[in-house]
Each structure stands twice: as structure tokens, then as C-alpha cells.
Design an enzyme around this catalytic site. Structure first.
Site, PDB file in Angstrom:
ATOM      1  N   GLN A   1       3.099   9.958   1.588  1.00  0.00           N
ATOM      2  CA  GLN A   1       4.403   9.293   1.710  1.00  0.00           C
ATOM      3  C   GLN A   1       5.353   9.687   0.575  1.00  0.00           C
ATOM      4  O   GLN A   1       6.558   9.460   0.677  1.00  0.00           O
ATOM      5  CB  GLN A   1       4.243   7.766   1.733  1.00  0.00           C
ATOM      6  CG  GLN A   1       3.543   7.255   2.996  1.00  0.00           C
ATOM      7  CD  GLN A   1       3.372   5.755   2.967  1.00  0.00           C
ATOM      8  OE1 GLN A   1       2.419   5.252   2.395  1.00  0.00           O
ATOM      9  NE2 GLN A   1       4.296   5.036   3.572  1.00  0.00           N
TER      10      GLN A   1
ATOM     11  N   GLY B   1       0.846  -1.192   0.000  1.00  0.00           N
ATOM     12  CA  GLY B   1       0.000   0.000   0.000  1.00  0.00           C
ATOM     13  C   GLY B   1       0.876   1.234   0.000  1.00  0.00           C
ATOM     14  O   GLY B   1       2.054   1.164   0.360  1.00  0.00           O
TER      15      GLY B   1
ATOM     16  N   CYS C   1       5.695  -0.366   7.600  1.00  0.00           N
ATOM     17  CA  CYS C   1       5.393   0.846   6.842  1.00  0.00           C
ATOM     18  C   CYS C   1       6.635   1.258   6.080  1.00  0.00           C
ATOM     19  O   CYS C   1       7.731   1.274   6.636  1.00  0.00           O
ATOM     20  CB  CYS C   1       4.964   1.963   7.798  1.00  0.00           C
ATOM     21  SG  CYS C   1       4.531   3.496   6.954  1.00  0.00           S
ATOM     22  N   LEU C   2       6.460   1.622   4.815  1.00  0.00           N
ATOM     23  CA  LEU C   2       7.595   2.051   4.004  1.00  0.00           C
ATOM     24  C   LEU C   2       8.228   3.324   4.573  1.00  0.00           C
ATOM     25  O   LEU C   2       9.390   3.604   4.311  1.00  0.00           O
ATOM     26  CB  LEU C   2       7.158   2.269   2.550  1.00  0.00           C
ATOM     27  CG  LEU C   2       6.685   0.997   1.822  1.00  0.00           C
ATOM     28  CD1 LEU C   2       6.074   1.349   0.472  1.00  0.00           C
ATOM     29  CD2 LEU C   2       7.833   0.002   1.641  1.00  0.00           C
TER      30      LEU C   2
ATOM     31  N   HIS D   1      -2.615   7.398   7.273  1.00  0.00           N
ATOM     32  CA  HIS D   1      -1.605   8.287   6.671  1.00  0.00           C
ATOM     33  C   HIS D   1      -2.253   9.583   6.188  1.00  0.00           C
ATOM     34  O   HIS D   1      -1.669  10.667   6.323  1.00  0.00           O
ATOM     35  CB  HIS D   1      -0.940   7.622   5.456  1.00  0.00           C
ATOM     36  CG  HIS D   1       0.212   6.722   5.773  1.00  0.00           C
ATOM     37  ND1 HIS D   1       1.361   7.148   6.410  1.00  0.00           N
ATOM     38  CD2 HIS D   1       0.412   5.404   5.507  1.00  0.00           C
ATOM     39  CE1 HIS D   1       2.212   6.134   6.532  1.00  0.00           C
ATOM     40  NE2 HIS D   1       1.664   5.055   5.993  1.00  0.00           N
TER      41      HIS D   1
ATOM     42  N   HIS E   1      -4.651   1.462   7.587  1.00  0.00           N
ATOM     43  CA  HIS E   1      -3.280   1.977   7.712  1.00  0.00           C
ATOM     44  C   HIS E   1      -3.076   3.152   6.741  1.00  0.00           C
ATOM     45  O   HIS E   1      -2.510   4.186   7.118  1.00  0.00           O
ATOM     46  CB  HIS E   1      -2.306   0.823   7.418  1.00  0.00           C
ATOM     47  CG  HIS E   1      -0.851   1.170   7.347  1.00  0.00           C
ATOM     48  ND1 HIS E   1       0.087   0.654   8.219  1.00  0.00           N
ATOM     49  CD2 HIS E   1      -0.150   1.961   6.471  1.00  0.00           C
ATOM     50  CE1 HIS E   1       1.289   1.129   7.885  1.00  0.00           C
ATOM     51  NE2 HIS E   1       1.177   1.920   6.830  1.00  0.00           N
ATOM     52  N   GLU E   2      -3.574   3.003   5.507  1.00  0.00           N
ATOM     53  CA  GLU E   2      -3.400   4.073   4.503  1.00  0.00           C
ATOM     54  C   GLU E   2      -4.253   5.294   4.836  1.00  0.00           C
ATOM     55  O   GLU E   2      -3.800   6.437   4.676  1.00  0.00           O
ATOM     56  CB  GLU E   2      -3.738   3.567   3.097  1.00  0.00           C
ATOM     57  CG  GLU E   2      -2.954   2.358   2.604  1.00  0.00           C
ATOM     58  CD  GLU E   2      -1.464   2.450   2.795  1.00  0.00           C
ATOM     59  OE1 GLU E   2      -0.941   3.577   2.894  1.00  0.00           O
ATOM     60  OE2 GLU E   2      -0.820   1.395   2.873  1.00  0.00           O
TER      61      GLU E   2
END
Ligand code: GNR
Ligand code: NI
Length: 171
Positions: A51, A46, A93-94, A139, A135-136
Site C-alpha cells: 500500500q 492495519g 481499506c485505506l 494485500h 485482509h492484510e
């Protein structure tokens, strides 16, 4: 296609609340495409626009394992209902590289969003997809998965990330 650089914590940009998109036009579609390529390149499942530095309520997800790609393009998502039942996943998470933690979230969510063509969709999501979209969407509201941890655990992760960043800068 363009591979965009992914911002890593701690960075004030990741705490910004993203703004709704007014129309799903070609510039939004280009960002969606670039985000998808950047997500595949980083081997994530994702990615939220913030990000890559764009404070728009846009995200992409692809849970497909092997080569067959199954991208989900999501604009202006809203969770319209959540189950009382919760599920725990080990999240990564990236933007928080190399850290993982068990996070509890509603097991099922119903999400309303605009798709790649700007058409409204409603989808009930369960399992890893439910976890990933929550999660997204976090963000988009400036929230990282580590914000769901205790203050002590979160500050330990952030300290390690800062240390790793400083080491990288001198090597
Ligand atoms: O690649 C990712 N894996 C992942 C695993 C468990 C729960 C959420 C995620 S999302 C993450 C990519 C990312 O940082 N998206 O914002
Ligand atoms: Ni993330």
C-alpha cells in the site's frame, strides 16, 4: 520517521504479489516503523507494505483504541490453519477510501510469522484481529477486500473511485 503516501485503487501496483523478505534487517525495521507511523497518520488499524509501494511480505496492525499503542509487526506471514467457522465484518481499506462492505472470512486463523527481531512466532488470532490479518495478507497477494464482492459491486466501487480521483485532479 517518514509518512509514506498510501496508494489508492484502481492502481496496478496494488495487484502485485509481494515477495518474501530474506532477513529482518535494519532496512526492513525502518520500513516497519515508517509503515506504522503512516498507518497511525491515516487512522487505519492495519497496513501492508504494497500500500506504500513496497512489494515485500510485510504488514503492521494496531487495534488499540485510545492512546496506548500496541503495534504488531509481521514479516513473511503464513496462515497455517483456519477455522471452519466464519465471521462477517464491515471492512474498509485505506486504498479504497470511503467504501465499506461486509466480508465473510474464517473466524479464527493460526499465523506463523517473523517479528520485529526476526524471531519466528505462532499466534492464534480471533475477532477483528483475525479479519484484519487476513485482509492484510490478501494485500500481499494483490487482493483487495472488494475482490471478495460480486463483479458488479466491485466495478461500481472502482468506477466511483475513478470519478472521485478525476474530480480531485481538477479542483
Ligand atoms: O483501517 C482499516 N480498517 C479495517 C476495518 C475492517 C477490516 C479491515 C480493516 S484494514 C484497514 C486498513 C487497511 O487498508 N489495511 O490494509
Ligand atoms: Ni487494506
Amino acid at each position: 520517521m517518514t509518512i509514506l503516501e498510501i496508494i489508492e485503487a484502481p492502481d496496478a501496483r496494488l495487484k502485485v504479489k509481494s515477495k518474501p523478505v530474506e532477513a529482518v534487517d535494519d532496512s526492513v525495521r525502518r520500513l516497519l516503523d515508517d509503515m506504522l507511523d503512516s498507518m497511525y497518520e491515516a487512522k487505519g488499524i492495519g497496513l501492508a507494505a504494497i500500500q506504500v509501494g513496497a512489494s515485500k511480505r510485510i504488514l503492521v496492525i494496531d487495534l488499540a483504541e485510545n492512546d496506548e499503542k500496541k503495534p504488531l509487526f509481521v514479516v513473511n506471514p503464513e496462515i497455517i490453519s483456519s477455522s471452519d467457522e466464519l465471521a462477517v465484518y464491515s471492512e474498509g481499506c485505506l486504498s479504497v477510501p470511503e467504501h465499506y462492505a461486509d466480508i465473510e472470512r474464517p473466524a479464527t486463523v493460526k499465523v506463523r510469522y517473523l517479528d520485529y527481531n526476526g524471531d519466528q512466532q505462532e499466534q492464534t488470532m480471533t475477532g477483528l484481529l483475525a479479519t484484519c490479518i487476513q485482509h492484510e495478507i490478501d494485500h500481499l497477494d494483490g487482493i483487495l477486500f472488494i475482490d471478495h464482492l460480486s463483479r458488479l459491486k466491485r466495478s461500481m466501487v472502482l468506477k466511483k473511485l475513478e470519478k472521485a480521483r478525476k474530480l480531485e485532479a481538477v479542483t
